[in-house]
Design a protein around this motif. Structure first.
Motif, PDB file in Angstrom:
ATOM      1  N   ASN A 150       0.674  -1.040  -0.065  1.00  0.00           N
ATOM      2  CA  ASN A 150      -0.144   0.120  -0.070  1.00  0.00           C
ATOM      3  C   ASN A 150       0.886   1.121  -0.006  1.00  0.00           C
ATOM      4  O   ASN A 150       1.809   1.389   0.838  1.00  0.00           O
ATOM      5  N   ILE A 151       0.483   2.186  -0.978  1.00  0.00           N
ATOM      6  CA  ILE A 151       1.580   3.425  -1.051  1.00  0.00           C
ATOM      7  C   ILE A 151       0.583   4.511  -1.237  1.00  0.00           C
ATOM      8  O   ILE A 151      -0.279   4.663  -1.808  1.00  0.00           O
ATOM      9  N   GLY A 152       0.630   5.567  -0.159  1.00  0.00           N
ATOM     10  CA  GLY A 152      -0.037   6.900   0.119  1.00  0.00           C
ATOM     11  C   GLY A 152      -0.533   6.986   1.446  1.00  0.00           C
ATOM     12  O   GLY A 152       0.005   6.441   2.248  1.00  0.00           O
ATOM     13  N   LYS A 153      -1.533   7.600   1.489  1.00  0.00           N
ATOM     14  CA  LYS A 153      -2.277   7.851   2.819  1.00  0.00           C
ATOM     15  C   LYS A 153      -3.494   6.808   3.383  1.00  0.00           C
ATOM     16  O   LYS A 153      -4.274   6.621   2.524  1.00  0.00           O
ATOM     17  N   GLY A 154      -3.180   5.985   4.517  1.00  0.00           N
ATOM     18  CA  GLY A 154      -4.130   5.123   5.116  1.00  0.00           C
ATOM     19  C   GLY A 154      -4.001   4.982   6.304  1.00  0.00           C
ATOM     20  O   GLY A 154      -3.237   5.590   7.173  1.00  0.00           O
ATOM     21  N   PHE A 155      -4.604   3.815   6.841  1.00  0.00           N
ATOM     22  CA  PHE A 155      -4.611   3.625   8.402  1.00  0.00           C
ATOM     23  C   PHE A 155      -3.055   3.178   8.700  1.00  0.00           C
ATOM     24  O   PHE A 155      -2.465   2.332   7.992  1.00  0.00           O
ATOM     25  N   GLY A 156      -2.814   3.311  10.004  1.00  0.00           N
ATOM     26  CA  GLY A 156      -1.559   2.747  10.355  1.00  0.00           C
ATOM     27  C   GLY A 156      -1.600   1.377  10.909  1.00  0.00           C
ATOM     28  O   GLY A 156      -2.344   0.472  10.524  1.00  0.00           O
ATOM     29  N   ILE A 157      -0.439   0.911  11.393  1.00  0.00           N
ATOM     30  CA  ILE A 157      -0.364  -0.504  11.865  1.00  0.00           C
ATOM     31  C   ILE A 157      -0.374  -0.508  13.400  1.00  0.00           C
ATOM     32  O   ILE A 157      -0.931  -1.678  13.968  1.00  0.00           O
ATOM     33  N   TYR A 158       0.494   0.197  13.999  1.00  0.00           N
ATOM     34  CA  TYR A 158       0.436   0.033  15.473  1.00  0.00           C
ATOM     35  C   TYR A 158      -1.065   0.395  16.134  1.00  0.00           C
ATOM     36  O   TYR A 158      -1.501   1.456  15.745  1.00  0.00           O
ATOM     37  N   GLY A 159      -1.565  -0.505  16.872  1.00  0.00           N
ATOM     38  CA  GLY A 159      -2.722  -0.182  17.618  1.00  0.00           C
ATOM     39  C   GLY A 159      -3.706  -1.177  16.976  1.00  0.00           C
ATOM     40  O   GLY A 159      -4.818  -0.972  17.185  1.00  0.00           O
ATOM     41  N   THR A 160      -3.369  -1.473  15.516  1.00  0.00           N
ATOM     42  CA  THR A 160      -4.467  -2.426  15.112  1.00  0.00           C
ATOM     43  C   THR A 160      -4.004  -4.036  15.122  1.00  0.00           C
ATOM     44  O   THR A 160      -2.811  -4.230  15.272  1.00  0.00           O
ATOM     45  N   PRO A 161      -4.830  -4.980  15.484  1.00  0.00           N
ATOM     46  CA  PRO A 161      -6.390  -4.959  15.323  1.00  0.00           C
ATOM     47  C   PRO A 161      -7.017  -4.741  16.578  1.00  0.00           C
ATOM     48  O   PRO A 161      -8.331  -4.655  16.750  1.00  0.00           O
ATOM     49  N   ALA A 162      -6.172  -3.964  17.541  1.00  0.00           N
ATOM     50  CA  ALA A 162      -7.068  -3.700  18.837  1.00  0.00           C
ATOM     51  C   ALA A 162      -8.222  -2.802  18.689  1.00  0.00           C
ATOM     52  O   ALA A 162      -9.013  -2.912  19.634  1.00  0.00           O
ATOM     53  N   ILE A 163      -8.198  -1.888  17.840  1.00  0.00           N
ATOM     54  CA  ILE A 163      -9.134  -0.896  17.479  1.00  0.00           C
ATOM     55  C   ILE A 163     -10.449  -1.600  17.210  1.00  0.00           C
ATOM     56  O   ILE A 163     -11.606  -1.106  16.837  1.00  0.00           O
ATOM     57  N   GLY A 164     -10.571  -2.821  16.675  1.00  0.00           N
ATOM     58  CA  GLY A 164     -11.840  -3.424  16.137  1.00  0.00           C
ATOM     59  C   GLY A 164     -12.729  -4.067  17.337  1.00  0.00           C
ATOM     60  O   GLY A 164     -13.319  -4.968  17.108  1.00  0.00           O
ATOM     61  N   ASP A 165     -12.617  -3.312  18.566  1.00  0.00           N
ATOM     62  CA  ASP A 165     -13.642  -3.856  19.373  1.00  0.00           C
ATOM     63  C   ASP A 165     -15.162  -3.661  19.061  1.00  0.00           C
ATOM     64  O   ASP A 165     -15.144  -2.455  18.388  1.00  0.00           O
TER      65      ASP A 165
END
Length: 379
Positions: A135-150
């Motif tokens: 993936n190249i460009g602006k998008g969601f980060g890596i650190y903290g996922t997938p914890a955000i999927g509550d």
């Protein structure tokens, strides 16, 4: 699938026909299992495809706030995920490579003209093949996922910024997990190896604010590095993620330092019962989002949460509790958020939601209690 295969030739000389395209790009990036949804999808005769999907969440919030003033309030607002339109473009597959482009626009619930509250979170190119996906460009980060999927906050409201909030709410940011945020990056995602998958990426570094660095002495000669490792099987998942970023001083006005973080989490489901939890630690940044610190570089923060849900047919019942702690300033920055929630899928497209919250803090933001009802259209 919602489709339209009657596009006037005045707009495009190519004939369009029905094509199903995978949806829920943004929710999958969050590590959230997307609800059943359709996508408005079109395909040209030469293999180009375009699809649209998204969601519109609307919540009515009744709150009782202690600070900065003792206040009762009523407000209609969006949730943790604002109203979203996702556009996905797919080039014809060639040489075993699938190239696609993804654009996401998001709208808040400000009164009147929404020009200042309509913005883009995602604009990226994805290149996929037997090697994995880049993936190249602006998008969601890596650190903290997938914890955000509550389930509680990802599909609901979570932490409310203020009695009059019109922007996206904070979910469990700082009260359960560190927020990955949307950032410019180059990211690689591996294929799954028996359920084991990893991501690594380089990101535009977070910079000190002008107030913290008035002389512009700070320099950032390396990107921020992030990565995660996830193992998933039917009904079971474990994950860990980490990041590191250097903040240097050109002339020695301040001591160079390193921002860093690591988290661990997992989920399990058995029948209709689900349990999910996460624990995160950071240094040199806050307990909410990336923030370089000029005067308290060594300040530590931590967040954790645990959530239990139970599915009964089309209804999901849940309860979750999480805490956050940040050593910046006086060190009296402990917070906690309790959430009780219910979701009912009226149709595949429409979900009704109820949420009750109790938030406690030692900060100037103050405690509050809130009762929330809402609905979401997913398409």
């Amino acid at each position: 699938m919602i489709d339209n295969n009657k596009i006037p030739t005045a707009y495009n000389k190519t004939v369009f026909r029905k094509v199903p395209i995978a949806a829920a790009i943004s929710l999958l990036a969050l590590g959230v299992a997307p609800p059943v949804m359709a996508e408005v999808a079109l395909e040209t005769e030469d293999g180009w495809k375009v699809g649209f999907n998204g969601h519109i969440p609307v919540f009515a919030v009744v709150g009782d706030y202690d600070k900065p003033a003792d206040e009762d309030s009523f407000n209609i607002t969006t949730g943790f995920n604002p109203a979203t339109l996702q556009t996905n473009l797919y080039a014809p597959r060639q040489n075993g490579i699938q190239v696609s482009g993804h654009f996401q626009m998001n709208a808040d619930f400000a009164v009147g003209d929404a020009a200042l509250n309509f913005r883009s979170r995602v604009a990226e190119i994805a290149v996929a093949g037997d090697f994995g996906t880049v993936n190249i460009g602006k998008g969601f980060g890596i650190y903290g996922t997938p914890a955000i999927g509550d389930n509680g906050s990802a599909l609901g409201v979570g932490l409310i910024g203020s009695p009059d909030s019109v922007a996206a709410t904070a979910g469990r940011i700082g009260n359960g997990y560190f927020y990955a945020n949307f950032n410019p990056r180059v990211m690689y995602t591996s294929n799954s190896f028996g359920g084991l998958q990893f991501k690594v990426g380089i990101f535009t570094p977070t910079k000190l604010s002008a107030a913290d660095d008035p002389s512009g002495d700070a320099e950032y000669n390396l990107p921020r590095f992030e990565g995660n490792l996830v193992y998933s099987t039917d009904g079971f998942s474990l994950w860990t993620s980490a990041f590191t970023q250097d903040v240097d001083s050109r002339t020695g006005v301040f001591d160079s330092y390193t921002m860093s973080g690591i988290d661990f989490g997992g989920s399990v489901s058995l029948g209709g019962l689900g349990v999910r939890g996460n624990y995160a630690m950071t240094s040199g940044t806050g307990n909410g989002v990336y923030a370089a610190r000029f005067d308290e570089q060594e300040a530590d923060a931590s967040q954790w949460y645990v959530e239990t849900t139970y599915d009964i047919g089309s209804t999901t019942l849940g309860v979750s509790y999480g805490e956050g702690e940040d050593d910046i300033g006086t060190g009296e920055n402990d917070t906690d958020l309790t959430m009780i929630f219910a979701r009912y899928a009226v149709t595949d497209a429409l979900t009704l939601m109820v949420e009750a919250q109790a938030y406690g803090t030692q900060t100037s933001a103050g405690d509050y209690n809130a009762f929330i009802v809402g609905s979401q259209l997913t398409f």
